[in-house]
Scaffold this active site. Structure first.
Site, PDB file in Angstrom:
ATOM      1  N   GLU A   1      41.574  -2.064  17.597  1.00  0.00           N
ATOM      2  CA  GLU A   1      41.735  -1.594  18.981  1.00  0.00           C
ATOM      3  C   GLU A   1      42.921  -0.653  19.197  1.00  0.00           C
ATOM      4  OE1 GLU A   1      41.606  -4.498  22.079  1.00  0.00           O
ATOM      5  OE2 GLU A   1      39.725  -5.363  21.412  1.00  0.00           O
TER       6      GLU A   1
ATOM      7  N   GLU B   1      34.694  -8.742  17.686  1.00  0.00           N
ATOM      8  CA  GLU B   1      35.289  -9.695  18.641  1.00  0.00           C
ATOM      9  C   GLU B   1      34.435  -9.780  19.887  1.00  0.00           C
ATOM     10  OE1 GLU B   1      39.359  -8.980  19.893  1.00  0.00           O
ATOM     11  OE2 GLU B   1      39.952  -8.545  17.821  1.00  0.00           O
TER      12      GLU B   1
END
Ligand code: FCB
Length: 490
Positions: free
Chosen positions: A172, A380
């Protein structure tokens, strides 16, 4: 909503990977032990009022000392794979130069423990814990940091390349860029707004350089990057609103996936030039490094984003849930937009909308934008809820009945599988797996210990682990789909 375990298990293809994910800084603790160096996040957490309740990650889940027991929890879940991250400052304390044998030994033990139990390791090189000396030298605003991560990748390849089956270079970069360098609500606490854009570029460059280092070392494992993706919609119609959606979509999504998957930065409306001009100044050499072919693409999905013009009122649907202080607002009076609420969706404890259909939309948007999309792992997905421990009336055992989390996970996994099945909105996406965020409650960055995302409840006073109902639920899914955990599955 809510899908039965039997129906969900029946949707899961035979070779689909189910896994759980964690990150080193959020679980390990032992921050000053065995030669680990400090990270930017240690320094950030030590500053007043940065983290909810003044928490820090000095102990976290004490996973550094309880690793074998935690791997046993993963094993008993029956999942195929475990996604974890390497603590860069534990392995290379200064972020350059020499390595730390005790830190290396920890990951040697972790990998051996996983493989002996038939769990396939997915290893993230960088999940936000920048060694402090590099942060002090400018962190991701400094292009040098990209080359340091590539050196670290070469070290990791040499040490662990024989056992890691999938590598994620960076987790991320969006969040580090926007929250860390744009708003300053994550480490390093730099509220630079649009001056954060170069930090994002340097992180994607670091991804490319790290890939080159892993490839040069000849690692047999597959290599990818993990980006978080959020479909963006306008709260109201009209030209300006559409323009703001485009701006947020570039900043949050396109800026991190276009250079990797298309070899160029996003095209955007010239009116957005004042905010995004940096992206037009990047060299072709950098773009070539950033766009090397991936073995897989990691996609994190939590929620869609609804954009409204101007700064937020931060009241009504725009308010943070109770218990979260104002400094955690992902907002600034200097921004031309704010993220606004959704009346039709339930919210998690973080205030995030629960919108599983948008995971299907996210996958469909990815397929439309990137015709050459490699196989995808959802690396995720998960949710925080206010979990409560109760004593079981019959056994007296502590218990957490987290039905909302079971519904969240079941509905999201089902939405992803349905969207990518023949006839689905994202049928061209080759979806290979889903990793639940997260194995156990942990240090949730600026929210400290206030947000519980785990399948396992952690009592942070005693470090007792209490598997929640969602843990038993995932166990049921893995056994119903006939998981074979006797051999390492890829
Ligand atoms: C993601 C992060 C992960 C965790 C979850 C809730 O953005 O990658 O570390 O904090 O959110």
């Amino acid at each position: 909503m809510g899908i039965s375990p039997e129906s969900l298990a029946a949707m899961i293809p035979a070779d689909f990977t189910l896994g759980v994910a964690t990150a080193a800084f959020q679980i390990e603790g032992a921050v000053a032990e065995d030669g680990r160096g400090p990270s930017g996040w240690d320094a950030f957490a030590a500053q007043p009022a940065r983290i909810v309740n003044g928490d820090n990650a000095d102990v976290a889940c004490d996973h550094y000392h309880r690793m074998a027991d935690d791997v046993q929890l993963i094993h008993a879940l029956g999942v195929d794979s475990y996604r974890f991250s390497l603590s860069w400052p534990r392995i290379q304390p200064d972020g350059r130069g020499g390595t730390n044998p005790a830190g290396i030994a920890f990951y040697d033990r972790l990998l051996d423990e996983l493989l002996s139990r038939g769990i396939s390791p997915m290893c993230t090189l960088y999940h936000w814990d920048t060694p402090l000396p590099l942060e002090q030298a400018g962190g991701w605003l400094n292009r040098e940091t990209a080359y340091r991560l590539a050196d670290f990748a070469a070290i990791a390849a040499e040490l662990f390349g024989d056992r890691v089956q999938r590598w994620v270079t960076i987790n991320e970069p969006t969040t580090v860029t926007l929250n860390g360098y744009g708003l300053g609500i994550h480490a390093p606490g730099h509220p630079g707004l649009f001056d954060a854009v170069p930090a994002g570029h340097h992180m994607v460059l670091a991804h490319g350089l790290s890939m080159q280092a892993l490839r040069a070392a000849g690692v047999p494992g597959d290599i990818g990057i993990t980006n978080v993706y959020s479909p963006v919609v306008a709260a109201r119609g009209g030209f300006v609103n559409d323009l703001l959606v485009e701006l947020f979509d570039v900043l949050h999504n396109g800026m991190f996936s276009d250079p990797v998957l298309l070899g160029r930065y996003s095209e955007f409306n010239p009116l957005l030039m004042p905010f995004l001009h940096y992206l037009t100044e990047v060299s072709d050499e950098d773009l070539a490094i950033m766009s090397q072919p991936l073995d897989f693409y990691g996609l994190n999905y939590y929620f869609p984003t609804r954009i409204a013009p101007g700064p937020g009122p931060n009241t009504g649907p725009d308010a943070l849930p109770e218990g979260l202080p104002d400094h955690m607002l992902e907002d600034s009076p200097e921004l031309p937009f704010h993220i606004t609420g959704w009346a039709q969706y339930d919210r998690t404890a973080f205030g995030w909308p629960v919108a599983p259909e948008y995971l299907g939309i996210a996958l469909a948007e990815m397929a439309a934008r990137y015709p050459q999309l490699p196989p995808v792992f959802i690396t995720e997905g998960g949710a925080s809820f206010p979990d409560v421990v109760v004593q079981d009336a019959l056994t007296g055992e502590p218990h957490v009945a987290d039905i909302q989390r079971i519904n969240y996970l079941g509905d999201h996994l089902a939405a992803a599988l349905a969207a990518t099945a023949p006839g689905g909105a994202a049928e061209s996406v080759d979806l290979r797996g889903y990793y639940v965020w997260t194995l156990m409650d942990n240090f949730e960055w600026a929210a400290g210990y206030s947000q519980r995302f785990g399948l396992v409840y952690v009592d942070f006073e005693t470090q007792q682990r209490i598997p929640k109902s969602s843990y038993s639920w995932l166990q049921a899914i893995t056994s119903l789909r006939g998981a074979d955990t006797s051999a390492v599955r890829r």
